[in-house]
Design an enzyme around this catalytic site. Structure first.
Site, PDB file in Angstrom:
ATOM      1  N   PRO A   2      15.825   2.164 -48.392  1.00 26.35           N
ATOM      2  CA  PRO A   2      15.383   3.241 -49.274  1.00 26.35           C
ATOM      3  C   PRO A   2      16.592   4.008 -49.816  1.00 26.35           C
ATOM      4  O   PRO A   2      17.555   4.234 -49.096  1.00 26.35           O
ATOM      5  CB  PRO A   2      14.566   4.146 -48.357  1.00 26.35           C
ATOM      6  CG  PRO A   2      14.513   3.490 -47.039  1.00 26.35           C
ATOM      7  CD  PRO A   2      15.528   2.415 -46.989  1.00 26.35           C
ATOM      8  N   GLU A   3      16.531   4.355 -51.082  1.00 25.72           N
ATOM      9  CA  GLU A   3      17.603   5.164 -51.653  1.00 25.72           C
ATOM     10  C   GLU A   3      17.192   6.628 -51.518  1.00 25.72           C
ATOM     11  O   GLU A   3      16.065   6.939 -51.121  1.00 25.72           O
ATOM     12  CB  GLU A   3      17.826   4.763 -53.105  1.00 25.72           C
ATOM     13  CG  GLU A   3      18.029   3.255 -53.198  1.00 25.72           C
ATOM     14  CD  GLU A   3      19.024   2.807 -54.243  1.00 25.72           C
ATOM     15  OE1 GLU A   3      19.707   3.662 -54.826  1.00 25.72           O
ATOM     16  OE2 GLU A   3      19.120   1.594 -54.452  1.00 25.72           O
ATOM     17  N   LYS A  51      20.394  10.045 -47.308  1.00 22.31           N
ATOM     18  CA  LYS A  51      19.363   9.159 -46.761  1.00 22.31           C
ATOM     19  C   LYS A  51      18.834   9.649 -45.423  1.00 22.31           C
ATOM     20  O   LYS A  51      18.223   8.902 -44.670  1.00 22.31           O
ATOM     21  CB  LYS A  51      19.932   7.746 -46.623  1.00 22.31           C
ATOM     22  CG  LYS A  51      20.339   7.166 -47.978  1.00 22.31           C
ATOM     23  CD  LYS A  51      20.946   5.810 -47.818  1.00 22.31           C
ATOM     24  CE  LYS A  51      21.310   5.255 -49.197  1.00 22.31           C
ATOM     25  NZ  LYS A  51      21.958   3.939 -49.073  1.00 22.31           N
ATOM     26  N   ARG A 120      29.588  15.903 -42.951  1.00 23.89           N
ATOM     27  CA  ARG A 120      30.117  14.549 -43.136  1.00 23.89           C
ATOM     28  C   ARG A 120      29.632  13.900 -44.432  1.00 23.89           C
ATOM     29  O   ARG A 120      30.208  12.928 -44.880  1.00 23.89           O
ATOM     30  CB  ARG A 120      29.626  13.641 -41.988  1.00 23.89           C
ATOM     31  CG  ARG A 120      30.448  13.653 -40.738  1.00 23.89           C
ATOM     32  CD  ARG A 120      30.252  12.373 -39.930  1.00 23.89           C
ATOM     33  NE  ARG A 120      28.877  11.967 -39.740  1.00 23.89           N
ATOM     34  CZ  ARG A 120      28.070  12.448 -38.788  1.00 23.89           C
ATOM     35  NH1 ARG A 120      28.508  13.369 -37.963  1.00 23.89           N
ATOM     36  NH2 ARG A 120      26.835  12.010 -38.669  1.00 23.89           N
ATOM     37  N   ASN A 161      21.947   0.674 -53.395  1.00 26.62           N
ATOM     38  CA  ASN A 161      22.385  -0.473 -54.175  1.00 26.62           C
ATOM     39  C   ASN A 161      21.798  -0.521 -55.584  1.00 26.62           C
ATOM     40  O   ASN A 161      22.467  -0.930 -56.535  1.00 26.62           O
ATOM     41  CB  ASN A 161      22.026  -1.754 -53.411  1.00 26.62           C
ATOM     42  CG  ASN A 161      23.031  -2.837 -53.672  1.00 26.62           C
ATOM     43  OD1 ASN A 161      24.118  -2.567 -54.192  1.00 26.62           O
ATOM     44  ND2 ASN A 161      22.678  -4.057 -53.349  1.00 26.62           N
ATOM     45  N   ARG A 253      27.373  -4.983 -49.748  1.00 23.91           N
ATOM     46  CA  ARG A 253      26.117  -5.263 -50.451  1.00 23.91           C
ATOM     47  C   ARG A 253      26.464  -5.911 -51.787  1.00 23.91           C
ATOM     48  O   ARG A 253      27.565  -5.760 -52.298  1.00 23.91           O
ATOM     49  CB  ARG A 253      25.332  -3.966 -50.711  1.00 23.91           C
ATOM     50  CG  ARG A 253      25.102  -3.099 -49.495  1.00 23.91           C
ATOM     51  CD  ARG A 253      24.003  -3.601 -48.580  1.00 23.91           C
ATOM     52  NE  ARG A 253      22.719  -3.721 -49.264  1.00 23.91           N
ATOM     53  CZ  ARG A 253      21.891  -2.704 -49.485  1.00 23.91           C
ATOM     54  NH1 ARG A 253      22.201  -1.504 -49.068  1.00 23.91           N
ATOM     55  NH2 ARG A 253      20.748  -2.877 -50.112  1.00 23.91           N
TER      56      ARG A 253
END
Ligand SMILES: [Zn+2]
Length: 264
Positions: A2-3, A51, A120, A161, A253
């Site tokens: 999932p984006e 995410k 982060r 991606n 990827r």
């Protein structure tokens, strides 16, 4: 995987169903041992960054969920369904339930651990409070390909991606171009484009990145084979110039690009 847009969509759906309510929580497979601590508490809010999802139950009680490549949620109205498969976590009220399977993390974060996670992560274009300047600064000084930088969650959070491939196509930039050879104006344009495109992916569950005028069927909603410019279109003709779409490995990827429309 999932984006960010899908993660933010989950946060909205889950907040609507469960925030402000006392919820039942369990872990049928025992793969989320913290579930018992949360059972019977009130879910205050749900937050998404990049995410990552955070289900806030109180001070030092944020359930962190990272879906990883194979994690997925299912939601529905009560009653609960029979337990099936690798059901890691369930949350439910008298009205609604959600199920989580396959996530890479599902554990309680104390507030300082959540803060460290946020520190982060790079800015997330789907958050209204995001400041892209630090991401631009990092990209502008690195020789790393822009296609890898856009997927680096510590540089910019939430882009996966599909958006990497499509944002770079729309910007006319080859994914292999080093970050320090992409000017600030272009980076700003990519950021703005991400803000414009990514929320759209939350509406009809499909990510549509093609402009109507570039689709073979420009009228009406995008047909399934015409939603992307280059993502998963290796060997097919570019909608704009007819060149065959190419692909290559980048940041673990597959990256996709048009050799004509995107400049090295
Ligand atoms: Zn092209």
């Amino acid at each position: 995987m999932p984006e960010g847009n899908e993660v933010h969509r989950y946060a909205e759906i889950h907040a609507r169903a469960f925030a402000g309510k006392t919820v039942r929580v369990d872990s049928p497979t025992g793969k989320c041992p913290d579930a018992a601590i949360l059972n019977g508490r009130t879910l205050r809010r749900v937050q998404a960054v990049g995410k990552h999802l955070g289900y806030v139950f109180g001070k030092d009680l944020t359930l962190h969920v990272h879906l990883g490549r194979f994690g997925e949620f299912t939601e529905g109205p009560m009653p609960l369904r029979p337990v099936k498969g690798a059901l890691r976590l369930r949350i439910w009220t008298q009205k609604d339930w959600l199920e989580l399977r396959g996530a890479t993390d599902c554990s309680i974060f104390a507030d300082d651990k959540w803060a460290a996670l946020l520190a982060r992560l790079g800015p997330d274009p789907l958050r209204k409070d995001a400041d892209p300047a630090p991401a631009f600064a990092v990209m502008r000084e690195r020789k790393t390909p822009i296609g890898a930088l856009l997927m680096d969650q510590s540089v910019i959070a939430g882009i996966g991606n599909i958006y990497r491939a499509e944002l770079l196509y729309r910007a006319g930039i080859h994914p292999r171009r080093p970050g320090n050879e992409v000017d600030e104006k272009t980076l700003k344009a990519i950021w703005k484009d991400a803000i414009a495109l990514m929320p759209g992916g939350m509406v009809d569950r499909r990510i549509v990145t093609t402009r109507p005028k570039h689709r073979p069927h420009p009228k009406g909603v995008a047909q399934d084979g015409e939603v992307h410019y280059v993502y998963h279109r290796t060997g097919k003709p570019c909608w704009v110039c007819g060149s065959k779409v190419e692909r290559g490995e980048m940041a673990g990827r597959t990256a996709y690009w048009c050799p004509t429309c995107q400049k090295d």
